[in-house]
Design a protein around this motif. Structure first.
Motif, PDB file in Angstrom:
ATOM      1  N   LEU A   1      10.354 -24.976 -12.708  1.00  0.00           N
ATOM      2  CA  LEU A   1      10.857 -26.189 -13.329  1.00  0.00           C
ATOM      3  C   LEU A   1      11.681 -25.814 -14.549  1.00  0.00           C
ATOM      4  CD1 LEU A   1      10.839 -29.314 -13.690  1.00  0.00           C
ATOM      5  CD2 LEU A   1       8.757 -28.999 -15.034  1.00  0.00           C
ATOM      6  N   VAL A   2      12.839 -26.453 -14.699  1.00  0.00           N
ATOM      7  CA  VAL A   2      13.730 -26.211 -15.828  1.00  0.00           C
ATOM      8  C   VAL A   2      14.023 -27.560 -16.479  1.00  0.00           C
ATOM      9  CG1 VAL A   2      16.011 -25.398 -16.516  1.00  0.00           C
ATOM     10  CG2 VAL A   2      14.776 -24.229 -14.708  1.00  0.00           C
ATOM     11  N   TRP A   3      13.896 -27.643 -17.801  1.00  0.00           N
ATOM     12  CA  TRP A   3      14.260 -28.865 -18.512  1.00  0.00           C
ATOM     13  C   TRP A   3      15.662 -28.706 -19.055  1.00  0.00           C
ATOM     14  CZ3 TRP A   3       9.253 -26.938 -19.928  1.00  0.00           C
ATOM     15  CH2 TRP A   3       8.217 -27.671 -19.371  1.00  0.00           C
ATOM     16  N   ALA A   4      16.435 -29.769 -18.969  1.00  0.00           N
ATOM     17  CA  ALA A   4      17.809 -29.748 -19.463  1.00  0.00           C
ATOM     18  C   ALA A   4      18.045 -30.954 -20.367  1.00  0.00           C
ATOM     19  CB  ALA A   4      18.786 -29.772 -18.291  1.00  0.00           C
ATOM     20  N   ASP A   5      18.956 -30.808 -21.292  1.00  0.00           N
ATOM     21  CA  ASP A   5      19.344 -31.876 -22.193  1.00  0.00           C
ATOM     22  C   ASP A   5      20.135 -32.937 -21.422  1.00  0.00           C
ATOM     23  OD1 ASP A   5      21.607 -32.644 -24.608  1.00  0.00           O
ATOM     24  OD2 ASP A   5      19.463 -32.684 -25.078  1.00  0.00           O
TER      25      ASP A   5
ATOM     26  N   PRO B   1      10.554 -35.618 -25.350  1.00  0.00           N
ATOM     27  CA  PRO B   1       9.503 -34.794 -24.733  1.00  0.00           C
ATOM     28  C   PRO B   1      10.062 -33.465 -24.241  1.00  0.00           C
ATOM     29  CG  PRO B   1      10.072 -36.660 -23.330  1.00  0.00           C
ATOM     30  CD  PRO B   1      10.805 -36.840 -24.612  1.00  0.00           C
ATOM     31  N   ARG B   2       9.315 -32.402 -24.491  1.00  0.00           N
ATOM     32  CA  ARG B   2       9.618 -31.024 -24.086  1.00  0.00           C
ATOM     33  C   ARG B   2      10.831 -30.431 -24.802  1.00  0.00           C
ATOM     34  NH1 ARG B   2       5.243 -29.108 -22.923  1.00  0.00           N
ATOM     35  NH2 ARG B   2       6.194 -27.389 -21.886  1.00  0.00           N
ATOM     36  N   ARG B   3      11.507 -31.166 -25.651  1.00  0.00           N
ATOM     37  CA  ARG B   3      12.648 -30.637 -26.384  1.00  0.00           C
ATOM     38  C   ARG B   3      12.197 -29.584 -27.388  1.00  0.00           C
ATOM     39  NH1 ARG B   3      17.959 -32.459 -27.466  1.00  0.00           N
ATOM     40  NH2 ARG B   3      18.888 -30.827 -28.702  1.00  0.00           N
ATOM     41  N   TRP B   4      10.980 -29.733 -27.921  1.00  0.00           N
ATOM     42  CA  TRP B   4      10.478 -28.806 -28.921  1.00  0.00           C
ATOM     43  C   TRP B   4      10.338 -27.399 -28.361  1.00  0.00           C
ATOM     44  CZ3 TRP B   4       5.918 -26.290 -28.052  1.00  0.00           C
ATOM     45  CH2 TRP B   4       5.106 -26.800 -27.055  1.00  0.00           C
ATOM     46  N   VAL B   5      10.108 -27.283 -27.052  1.00  0.00           N
ATOM     47  CA  VAL B   5       9.965 -25.952 -26.436  1.00  0.00           C
ATOM     48  C   VAL B   5      11.278 -25.187 -26.566  1.00  0.00           C
ATOM     49  CG1 VAL B   5       9.512 -24.737 -24.283  1.00  0.00           C
ATOM     50  CG2 VAL B   5       8.210 -26.781 -24.843  1.00  0.00           C
TER      51      VAL B   5
END
Length: 119
Positions: free
Chosen positions: A7-11, A46-50
């Protein structure tokens, strides 16, 4: 490519074809973290802090503060080197803390491998 990454989080700025491209090219699930339009001012996403924490760890390396590298391969190597040294110092610190706790007899001696000299 690291096979353990799924899983990858993106802006929100990367919304669009990124999700399909990541699934097609790398078999990754990309989740775009969006900011709602009805909020005003600063809002923690959410999850931006990572991402922000990881970038701050990288910026502790002086060579990564500016873009000195001409080849992308060299820049990648410097990022890997920076993360390796960061992780190594954290491991060394936790190992040092374990020795301090053992010497204070807060932990039993069976918690680690016994040394031949009895320490």
């Amino acid at each position: 490519m690291h096979f353990s990454i799924r899983l990858v989080w993106a802006d929100g700025g990367y919304a669009g074809r990124l999700v399909g491209w990541a699934a097609e090219k790398f078999q990754l699930m990309a989740e775009v973290v969006r900011r709602t339009d009805d909020t005003a001012g600063f809002v923690v996403l959410p999850r931006r802090w990572v991402v922000e924490r990881t970038l701050s760890w990288l910026m502790r390396s002086r060579r990564l503060v500016r873009d000195y590298e001409t080849l992308p391969v060299m820049h990648e190597a410097m990022v890997l080197w920076s993360m390796l040294s960061s992780r190594a110092s954290r491991c060394a610190a936790s190992s040092c803390m374990l020795k301090v706790l053992r010497s204070a007899e807060a932990l039993p001696q069976q918690v680690g491998r016994a040394r031949p000299d009895g320490r």
